[in-house]
Design a protein around this motif. Structure first.
Motif, PDB file in Angstrom:
ATOM      1  N   LYS A 165      37.187  26.206  34.325  1.00 48.97           N
ATOM      2  CA  LYS A 165      36.628  25.289  33.329  1.00 48.97           C
ATOM      3  C   LYS A 165      37.423  23.992  33.240  1.00 48.97           C
ATOM      4  CE  LYS A 165      34.463  28.675  30.218  1.00 48.97           C
ATOM      5  NZ  LYS A 165      34.491  29.237  28.837  1.00 48.97           N
ATOM      6  N   GLY A 166      38.736  24.089  33.335  1.00 48.74           N
ATOM      7  CA  GLY A 166      39.563  22.924  33.075  1.00 48.74           C
ATOM      8  C   GLY A 166      39.879  22.063  34.278  1.00 48.74           C
ATOM      9  N   PHE A 167      39.896  22.667  35.456  1.00 49.92           N
ATOM     10  CA  PHE A 167      40.334  21.964  36.668  1.00 49.92           C
ATOM     11  C   PHE A 167      39.175  21.532  37.559  1.00 49.92           C
ATOM     12  CE2 PHE A 167      41.852  21.913  41.063  1.00 49.92           C
ATOM     13  CZ  PHE A 167      42.979  21.117  40.968  1.00 49.92           C
ATOM     14  N   CYS A 168      38.264  22.440  37.784  1.00 51.61           N
ATOM     15  CA  CYS A 168      37.166  22.167  38.719  1.00 51.61           C
ATOM     16  C   CYS A 168      36.207  21.122  38.148  1.00 51.61           C
ATOM     17  CB  CYS A 168      36.404  23.447  39.024  1.00 51.61           C
ATOM     18  SG  CYS A 168      37.421  24.684  39.842  1.00 51.61           S
ATOM     19  N   PHE A 169      35.677  20.301  39.021  1.00 49.77           N
ATOM     20  CA  PHE A 169      34.714  19.245  38.684  1.00 49.77           C
ATOM     21  C   PHE A 169      35.315  18.147  37.801  1.00 49.77           C
ATOM     22  CE2 PHE A 169      32.205  23.225  39.071  1.00 49.77           C
ATOM     23  CZ  PHE A 169      31.584  22.927  40.262  1.00 49.77           C
ATOM     24  N   SER A 170      36.642  18.112  37.706  1.00 45.52           N
ATOM     25  CA  SER A 170      37.281  17.053  36.929  1.00 45.52           C
ATOM     26  C   SER A 170      37.203  15.723  37.667  1.00 45.52           C
ATOM     27  CB  SER A 170      38.740  17.401  36.635  1.00 45.52           C
ATOM     28  OG  SER A 170      39.453  17.615  37.845  1.00 45.52           O
ATOM     29  N   ASN A 171      37.054  15.783  38.992  1.00 40.10           N
ATOM     30  CA  ASN A 171      36.949  14.577  39.806  1.00 40.10           C
ATOM     31  C   ASN A 171      36.436  14.992  41.177  1.00 40.10           C
ATOM     32  OD1 ASN A 171      37.398  12.180  41.336  1.00 40.10           O
ATOM     33  ND2 ASN A 171      39.071  11.609  39.962  1.00 40.10           N
ATOM     34  N   ASN A 172      35.547  14.200  41.766  1.00 34.51           N
ATOM     35  CA  ASN A 172      35.032  14.559  43.089  1.00 34.51           C
ATOM     36  C   ASN A 172      35.661  13.731  44.202  1.00 34.51           C
ATOM     37  OD1 ASN A 172      33.779  12.071  42.893  1.00 34.51           O
ATOM     38  ND2 ASN A 172      31.689  12.867  42.830  1.00 34.51           N
ATOM     39  N   TYR A 173      36.692  12.940  43.859  1.00 35.18           N
ATOM     40  CA  TYR A 173      37.383  12.145  44.877  1.00 35.18           C
ATOM     41  C   TYR A 173      38.460  13.014  45.522  1.00 35.18           C
ATOM     42  CZ  TYR A 173      39.289   7.973  47.123  1.00 35.18           C
ATOM     43  OH  TYR A 173      39.701   7.051  48.050  1.00 35.18           O
ATOM     44  N   ILE A 174      38.522  12.970  46.850  1.00 32.89           N
ATOM     45  CA  ILE A 174      39.368  13.935  47.545  1.00 32.89           C
ATOM     46  C   ILE A 174      40.827  13.531  47.590  1.00 32.89           C
ATOM     47  CG2 ILE A 174      39.015  12.930  49.836  1.00 32.89           C
ATOM     48  CD1 ILE A 174      38.900  15.865  50.864  1.00 32.89           C
ATOM     49  N   SER A 175      41.129  12.233  47.598  1.00 33.40           N
ATOM     50  CA  SER A 175      42.514  11.794  47.707  1.00 33.40           C
ATOM     51  C   SER A 175      43.345  12.265  46.520  1.00 33.40           C
ATOM     52  CB  SER A 175      42.594  10.267  47.765  1.00 33.40           C
ATOM     53  OG  SER A 175      42.623   9.798  49.080  1.00 33.40           O
ATOM     54  N   GLY A 176      44.556  12.721  46.810  1.00 34.45           N
ATOM     55  CA  GLY A 176      45.510  13.043  45.758  1.00 34.45           C
ATOM     56  C   GLY A 176      45.610  14.497  45.393  1.00 34.45           C
ATOM     57  N   ILE A 177      44.818  15.365  46.008  1.00 31.87           N
ATOM     58  CA  ILE A 177      44.925  16.777  45.691  1.00 31.87           C
ATOM     59  C   ILE A 177      45.928  17.444  46.622  1.00 31.87           C
ATOM     60  CG2 ILE A 177      43.000  17.537  47.160  1.00 31.87           C
ATOM     61  CD1 ILE A 177      42.363  19.497  44.752  1.00 31.87           C
ATOM     62  N   ILE A 178      46.746  18.301  46.047  1.00 32.48           N
ATOM     63  CA  ILE A 178      47.758  19.055  46.787  1.00 32.48           C
ATOM     64  C   ILE A 178      47.390  20.531  46.728  1.00 32.48           C
ATOM     65  CG2 ILE A 178      50.186  19.726  46.883  1.00 32.48           C
ATOM     66  CD1 ILE A 178      50.896  17.041  45.620  1.00 32.48           C
ATOM     67  N   TYR A 179      47.410  21.183  47.872  1.00 28.67           N
ATOM     68  CA  TYR A 179      47.162  22.626  47.931  1.00 28.67           C
ATOM     69  C   TYR A 179      48.425  23.362  48.345  1.00 28.67           C
ATOM     70  CZ  TYR A 179      42.172  21.471  47.807  1.00 28.67           C
ATOM     71  OH  TYR A 179      40.931  20.988  47.441  1.00 28.67           O
ATOM     72  N   ASN A 180      48.660  24.491  47.709  1.00 28.63           N
ATOM     73  CA  ASN A 180      49.737  25.386  48.122  1.00 28.63           C
ATOM     74  C   ASN A 180      49.165  26.312  49.198  1.00 28.63           C
ATOM     75  OD1 ASN A 180      51.604  27.539  48.395  1.00 28.63           O
ATOM     76  ND2 ASN A 180      52.403  27.157  46.346  1.00 28.63           N
ATOM     77  N   SER A 222      50.136  13.706  35.338  1.00 34.63           N
ATOM     78  CA  SER A 222      49.954  12.289  35.046  1.00 34.63           C
ATOM     79  C   SER A 222      50.652  11.415  36.072  1.00 34.63           C
ATOM     80  CB  SER A 222      50.515  11.964  33.647  1.00 34.63           C
ATOM     81  OG  SER A 222      51.894  12.308  33.558  1.00 34.63           O
ATOM     82  N   LYS A 223      51.493  12.006  36.905  1.00 35.87           N
ATOM     83  CA  LYS A 223      52.170  11.262  37.959  1.00 35.87           C
ATOM     84  C   LYS A 223      51.185  10.945  39.080  1.00 35.87           C
ATOM     85  CE  LYS A 223      56.704  13.307  37.068  1.00 35.87           C
ATOM     86  NZ  LYS A 223      57.273  12.067  36.503  1.00 35.87           N
ATOM     87  N   ALA A 224      51.236   9.734  39.563  1.00 34.28           N
ATOM     88  CA  ALA A 224      50.300   9.283  40.586  1.00 34.28           C
ATOM     89  C   ALA A 224      50.845   9.624  41.973  1.00 34.28           C
ATOM     90  CB  ALA A 224      50.056   7.789  40.478  1.00 34.28           C
ATOM     91  N   GLY A 225      50.131  10.489  42.681  1.00 33.15           N
ATOM     92  CA  GLY A 225      50.513  10.812  44.051  1.00 33.15           C
ATOM     93  C   GLY A 225      49.919   9.855  45.059  1.00 33.15           C
ATOM     94  N   ILE A 226      48.888   9.122  44.620  1.00 31.11           N
ATOM     95  CA  ILE A 226      48.114   8.246  45.500  1.00 31.11           C
ATOM     96  C   ILE A 226      47.981   6.859  44.872  1.00 31.11           C
ATOM     97  CG2 ILE A 226      45.800   7.861  46.468  1.00 31.11           C
ATOM     98  CD1 ILE A 226      47.368   9.982  47.924  1.00 31.11           C
TER      99      ILE A 226
END
Length: 228
Positions: A165-180, A222-226
Motif C-alpha cells: 500500500k505504501g511503496f508500490c505505485f508511489s512513482n512510475n519513473y524508473i530512475s533512482g530505485i535501489i534493489y537488494n 528523502s535523500k536524492a540518489g538521482i
C-alpha cells in the motif's frame, strides 16, 4: 586460486561487488557515454557499472567507446543485446546480469548523485530484510523544466500489506530505485517476474515492485540518489 578475484571468494559466487549502477539504454549512445564518463571516476573499490545496450542502431559509435572503456576498466561491464528485447527485457537484464548486493537503476537521461548515494547505502545496511529503496530525485544544475523530480518522506514499510500500500505505485519513473539483489535472489521472485513479464510490458518495474514488496521490507528516503 590466485586468478580468482578477491571479492569472488569474499562475497560468494554471484556477488562480486557491493553496489552496481545499472544503465538500460537504447539509441542514446552519446548521452549514455556522457553518463558513463561522469560515473567512472566516482566508482569505489567494490562498486561497478553495468551498461545494457538494447541493440541500438543509432549512436553506435558512442556505444563502441563505452565498450572500449569496458576493456580498460574491470568494474565496467558493457552488454549489447543481440536483439531489441524492449524495455521490459532490458530491465530484467539489470536484475539477472548484475553481480552485486545492491543495484541502482539509472535512466541514461539522468545523473547519479554521488554526494548522497554512499549515505543512502549506509542507511540500507540497517535493514537486513530489505528488498528495495526508492530514492528522491533532485534537479541537476542545468535542468530548466524538471518533470521527474520528487522528494519523498523518510518511510519504512513492512513486507506485505504495509509495503504494497505504501511503496508500490508511489512513482512510475524508473530512475533512482535501489534493489537488494542479494536478498531477492534467495527467492523465486525473478523467476515469477520472468514468467509473467509479457503481461506487464509497459511498466515491468511496477510489477516487480509488487513482487518484492510482498516478500521484503521496503523504504523511501528523502535523500536524492538521482539528479534529473
Amino acid at each position: 586460486l590466485s586468478i580468482i578475484p578477491k571479492n569472488y571468494l569474499k562475497k560468494g559466487f554471484y556477488m562480486l561487488f557491493d553496489f552496481t549502477i545499472c544503465i538500460p539504454t537504447y539509441n542514446r549512445g552519446k548521452r549514455a557515454l556522457e553518463l558513463v564518463d561522469t560515473i567512472i571516476p566516482h566508482l569505489e573499490e567494490n562498486w561497478s557499472l553495468l551498461v545494457l545496450n538494447n541493440n541500438s542502431f543509432d549512436g553506435t559509435e558512442f556505444y563502441d567507446k563505452i565498450e572500449e572503456l569496458g576493456r580498460e576498466h574491470s568494474n565496467l561491464e558493457y552488454i549489447k543485446h543481440t536483439e531489441n528485447c524492449q524495455f521490459y527485457g532490458n530491465f530484467k537484464s539489470c536484475l539477472t546480469k548484475s553481480n552485486s548486493k545492491y543495484i541502482l537503476i539509472v535512466s541514461d537521461e539522468d545523473f547519479v548523485n554521488f554526494n548522497e548515494i554512499k549515505n543512502i547505502l549506509n542507511i540500507l545496511e540497517k535493514y537486513p530484510f530489505l528488498g528495495a529503496c526508492r530514492t528522491s530525485i533532485a534537479p541537476s544544475e542545468n535542468v530548466k523544466n524538471p518533470g521527474n523530480c520528487v522528494t519523498y518522506q523518510d518511510n519504512f514499510f513492512k513486507a506485505g500489506e504495509d509495503a504494497l500500500k505504501g511503496f508500490c505505485f508511489s512513482n512510475n519513473y524508473i530512475s533512482g530505485i535501489i534493489y537488494n539483489v542479494e536478498n531477492i535472489k534467495k527467492t523465486n521472485i525473478i523467476d515469477i517476474f520472468g514468467k509473467n513479464i509479457l503481461k506487464h510490458k509497459a511498466y515491468p518495474h511496477l510489477y516487480f515492485d509488487l513482487l518484492v514488496s510482498s516478500k521484503f521490507d521496503v523504504v523511501m528516503t528523502s535523500k536524492a540518489g538521482i539528479l534529473e
